[in-house]
Design an enzyme around this catalytic site. Structure first.
Site, PDB file in Angstrom:
ATOM      1  CD  GLU A  23     -23.952 -20.159  13.512  1.00  0.00           C
ATOM      2  OE1 GLU A  23     -23.678 -19.648  12.398  1.00  0.00           O
ATOM      3  OE2 GLU A  23     -24.281 -19.497  14.508  1.00  0.00           O
ATOM      4  CD  GLU A  44     -23.079 -16.138   7.249  1.00  0.00           C
ATOM      5  OE1 GLU A  44     -22.015 -16.781   7.066  1.00  0.00           O
ATOM      6  OE2 GLU A  44     -23.301 -15.450   8.252  1.00  0.00           O
TER       7      GLU A  44
END
Length: 242
Positions: free
Chosen positions: A75, A82
């Site tokens: 994650e 991102e």
């Protein structure tokens, strides 16, 4: 201090400390600004503490800890990707979307695998609780002492992040050094029956805590709050698990 940093071993320790501080700040940044990271951290804490609570066997606990850490790492890589994609391509871009989707898919695969493995390991324990009832597992004091230090370090880091003062491993409120050394002192109180060891450990804890005050790294409030966190958290864990 600068001359000390020129020594090979000391310089390596200082470099590691600064790198660890930067890495910890990266974890806090991800937890503050990326809700999925925050969610996985909370789930990881609940799962691992729950395993300690119900007395999961050592190697099963290691397996659950590893897959839990794997999900968190995946994650965090996804969140870092991102940020990089948004930086390189602030406008809508099909390839940027694909990159984000692939990274998210990697997290999903990891999470699904973790759920399956966790189910296979924990299901017999749930069956036992249904048949025999729930009770809090008891643990060796050495294991409780290690758990106390880990929980206290997490509490200190999150409090510093919330208060916005100091670095995770240096300065700010509360004092992490005071919290850890007084946690160790309380653990020694439960583990050792030798009064001399108890007194020496208390003196060392007081010296370390006062040194942070004398060097003006922390205030009296920082030291008192850190000491309270270390003592109360460790006593609560020993009361629960010992």
């Amino acid at each position: 201090m600068k001359k000390l940093r020129n020594w090979p071993v000391v310089g390596l320790i200082f470099h590691w400390f600064e790198s660890a501080n930067a890495a910890t700040e990266g974890i806090l940044e991800a937890a503050r600004n990326h809700r999925h990271v925050k969610f996985h951290l909370m789930v990881a804490f609940i799962v691992l503490f729950g395993c300690f609570l119900i007395g999961v066997e050592k190697f099963e606990f290691i397996a659950i800890a590893l897959i839990t850490l794997l999900v968190i790492v995946a994650e965090m890589f996804n969140s870092a990707l991102e940020v990089v994609v948004d930086l390189k391509s602030p406008e809508k871009n099909e390839k940027a979307r694909i990159a984000k989707d692939i990274a998210a898919g990697a997290v999903l695969i990891t999470a699904v695998g973790a759920v399956i493995i966790g189910y296979l390991i924990l299901w017999p324990y749930f069956i036992r609780i249904i048949h025999d009832g729930f009770w809090i597992a008891k643990h060796y004091p050495e294991n409780i002492a290690v758990l106390a230090v880990i929980i206290i370090m997490l509490l200190v880091i999150m409090l510093k992040a919330y208060l916005g003062k100091g670095h995770p491993l240096k300065g700010g409120c509360p004092s992490g050094h005071a919290a850890v050394v007084f946690s160790i002192w309380i653990s020694i109180t439960y583990i050792s029956t030798d009064l001399r060891v108890w007194i020496i450990s208390l003196i060392i804890a007081l010296i370390i805590a006062s040194s942070r005050l004398m060097k003006r790294i922390h205030s009296v409030l920082d030291i008192v709050l850190g000491t309270a966190i270390g003592i109360l958290t460790t006593m609560a864990l020993f009361w629960m698990f010992y």
